[in-house]
Design a protein around this motif. Sequence first.
Motif, PDB file in Angstrom:
ATOM      1  N   UNK A  31       0.832  -1.196   0.000  1.00 10.25           N
ATOM      2  CA  UNK A  31       0.000   0.000   0.000  1.00 10.25           C
ATOM      3  C   UNK A  31       0.875   1.258   0.000  1.00 10.25           C
ATOM      4  N   UNK A  32       0.708   2.071  -1.025  1.00 13.15           N
ATOM      5  CA  UNK A  32       1.495   3.282  -1.167  1.00 13.15           C
ATOM      6  C   UNK A  32       2.887   3.070  -1.705  1.00 13.15           C
ATOM      7  N   UNK A  33       3.258   1.821  -2.032  1.00 14.03           N
ATOM      8  CA  UNK A  33       4.620   1.518  -2.480  1.00 14.03           C
ATOM      9  C   UNK A  33       4.631   0.804  -3.831  1.00 14.03           C
ATOM     10  N   UNK A  34       3.552   0.873  -4.560  1.00 13.14           N
ATOM     11  CA  UNK A  34       3.446   0.113  -5.810  1.00 13.14           C
ATOM     12  C   UNK A  34       4.341   0.712  -6.890  1.00 13.14           C
ATOM     13  N   UNK A  35       4.819  -0.190  -7.759  1.00 20.13           N
ATOM     14  CA  UNK A  35       5.693   0.197  -8.849  1.00 20.13           C
ATOM     15  C   UNK A  35       5.127  -0.287 -10.184  1.00 20.13           C
ATOM     16  N   UNK A  43      -6.512   4.554  -4.793  1.00 21.72           N
ATOM     17  CA  UNK A  43      -6.435   5.205  -3.481  1.00 21.72           C
ATOM     18  C   UNK A  43      -5.435   4.508  -2.564  1.00 21.72           C
ATOM     19  N   UNK A  44      -5.396   3.172  -2.631  1.00 19.43           N
ATOM     20  CA  UNK A  44      -4.458   2.434  -1.783  1.00 19.43           C
ATOM     21  C   UNK A  44      -3.055   2.437  -2.389  1.00 19.43           C
ATOM     22  N   UNK A  45      -2.952   2.173  -3.688  1.00 24.55           N
ATOM     23  CA  UNK A  45      -1.645   2.093  -4.328  1.00 24.55           C
ATOM     24  C   UNK A  45      -0.864   3.388  -4.279  1.00 24.55           C
ATOM     25  N   UNK A  46      -1.568   4.527  -4.458  1.00 23.46           N
ATOM     26  CA  UNK A  46      -0.900   5.827  -4.410  1.00 23.46           C
ATOM     27  C   UNK A  46      -0.994   6.483  -3.038  1.00 23.46           C
ATOM     28  N   UNK A  47      -1.592   5.779  -2.073  1.00 24.31           N
ATOM     29  CA  UNK A  47      -1.731   6.304  -0.695  1.00 24.31           C
ATOM     30  C   UNK A  47      -2.401   7.672  -0.697  1.00 24.31           C
ATOM     31  N   UNK A  81      -7.557   9.961   2.735  1.00 28.56           N
ATOM     32  CA  UNK A  81      -9.002   9.728   2.662  1.00 28.56           C
ATOM     33  C   UNK A  81      -9.788  11.027   2.674  1.00 28.56           C
ATOM     34  N   UNK A  82      -9.150  12.121   3.132  1.00 29.37           N
ATOM     35  CA  UNK A  82      -9.835  13.416   3.099  1.00 29.37           C
ATOM     36  C   UNK A  82     -10.053  13.878   1.662  1.00 29.37           C
ATOM     37  N   UNK A  83      -9.119  13.517   0.782  1.00 34.08           N
ATOM     38  CA  UNK A  83      -9.268  13.878  -0.632  1.00 34.08           C
ATOM     39  C   UNK A  83     -10.168  12.895  -1.370  1.00 34.08           C
ATOM     40  N   UNK A  84      -9.913  11.599  -1.191  1.00 35.94           N
ATOM     41  CA  UNK A  84     -10.698  10.582  -1.884  1.00 35.94           C
ATOM     42  C   UNK A  84     -10.627   9.289  -1.081  1.00 35.94           C
ATOM     43  N   UNK A  85     -11.681   8.952  -0.346  1.00 39.40           N
ATOM     44  CA  UNK A  85     -11.658   7.698   0.421  1.00 39.40           C
ATOM     45  C   UNK A  85     -11.830   6.495  -0.495  1.00 39.40           C
ATOM     46  N   UNK A  86     -11.267   5.380  -0.096  1.00 38.37           N
ATOM     47  CA  UNK A  86     -11.419   4.141  -0.855  1.00 38.37           C
ATOM     48  C   UNK A  86     -12.852   3.644  -0.743  1.00 38.37           C
ATOM     49  N   UNK A  87     -13.338   2.928  -1.766  1.00 41.78           N
ATOM     50  CA  UNK A  87     -14.699   2.378  -1.692  1.00 41.78           C
ATOM     51  C   UNK A  87     -14.925   1.486  -0.482  1.00 41.78           C
ATOM     52  N   UNK A  88     -13.882   0.775  -0.039  1.00 42.13           N
ATOM     53  CA  UNK A  88     -14.044  -0.061   1.145  1.00 42.13           C
ATOM     54  C   UNK A  88     -14.358   0.779   2.383  1.00 42.13           C
ATOM     55  N   UNK A  89     -13.732   1.954   2.500  1.00 40.27           N
ATOM     56  CA  UNK A  89     -14.031   2.843   3.623  1.00 40.27           C
ATOM     57  C   UNK A  89     -15.444   3.403   3.523  1.00 40.27           C
TER      58      UNK A  89
END
Length: 389
Positions: free
Chosen positions: A98-102, A157-161, A164-172
Amino acid sequence: LVMNSSSMLNRFGSASALALVLTLLALWLPWATSSAEMANVNAWQQANWLTLLVTVALCALAGVVVVNQLLPRALLVTALTLLALWQVTSIVKHTELAGQTQLGFWLLVIAIGFCVWTSMKFLTAIRLFDSKVQGVINLMIPALLGAWFISLWELATIGFAIPHVLLPAPSLVGEAITSSIPTLAADFNQTIIKAVIPGFLLGNFVGFSVAVVADKIPFLRRGLLPVGNLVSAIPIVGIAPIMVMWFGFDWHSKVAVVVIMTFFPMLVNTIAGLGQSDAMEKDLLRSYGASYWQSFFKLRLPNALPFIFNALKINSTLALIGAIVAEFFGTPIVGMGFRISIEVGRMNIEMVWATIAVAALAGSSFYGLLALLERRVTFWHASFRKVHH
């Protein structure tokens, strides 16, 4: 349903071939920003990555060569695609990626996108004589596209971290919905049940009634249409506070706003629809001695039904928008518009999106019911006739 493999490859094989190539590239490229972070992914997670890669590869191969019949091929590719979407979202959510994808990870996501593309083209090409089965196939197309968009939203949302204030993930957003069902139910009752539905029914009824009277009186028709166009151009943010001042903060003012927003689309469309009958059809009924109302109910009203249903479908969205916007200008401590405005101030963006999701689902369901009713009532119309070859 049986098609030649070479022709199917020419029509649908390019996306599947690209998916297969991207999947193979994903095997060699890094998925995380460093090897140390990749090492944090334990053996169970690595096994899931391998399962995902195999699933995407099988999906691509199935789209190219595995099954020769179109329907089994479409169902196989769709099932594998949905499995791949579920796997990639669950893996990213529960690993250190999460947040570290390449690049390797995103090539795999693009490969799944090409599988979605292939699956949708397969489903679109299917033509069955069984209307019920064909209806299920037709519903699978938007459902698959919706699943892809939601999965892509989750991955982004998860891959680029993304905060959630800007764009929450659908799971949230889903968690916010399940944890706030009583609150959302109360807002739904206040906005939809008390404001949207009564205002929608009243506005359309009055608009239709005035249109019938205006059709009977030519000078009234000529006078109302320009006024209708003028009033329909007035912004809702100008009407809503006035209605709140006139009718108070409760649901009455929201009903008034919805009536104003739905009245003129129904008026204009009904008048246009009643004028669709040509002179030859009217002359035929007059030759049989038909009265005005017999001609109205037997000829002119049926011809106007497509226009009336267009107005109803347009008003189904306008009514919801009008009621929610009106609640921004004054409402009791309940309602969808109130919930959006108050939760934005609290920076509780998940609840804002949860309210938006409930409103969108309600509006889409309302629109779908009207479209189904239109199909039932105007089955004779040219747009609904089916030609079987």
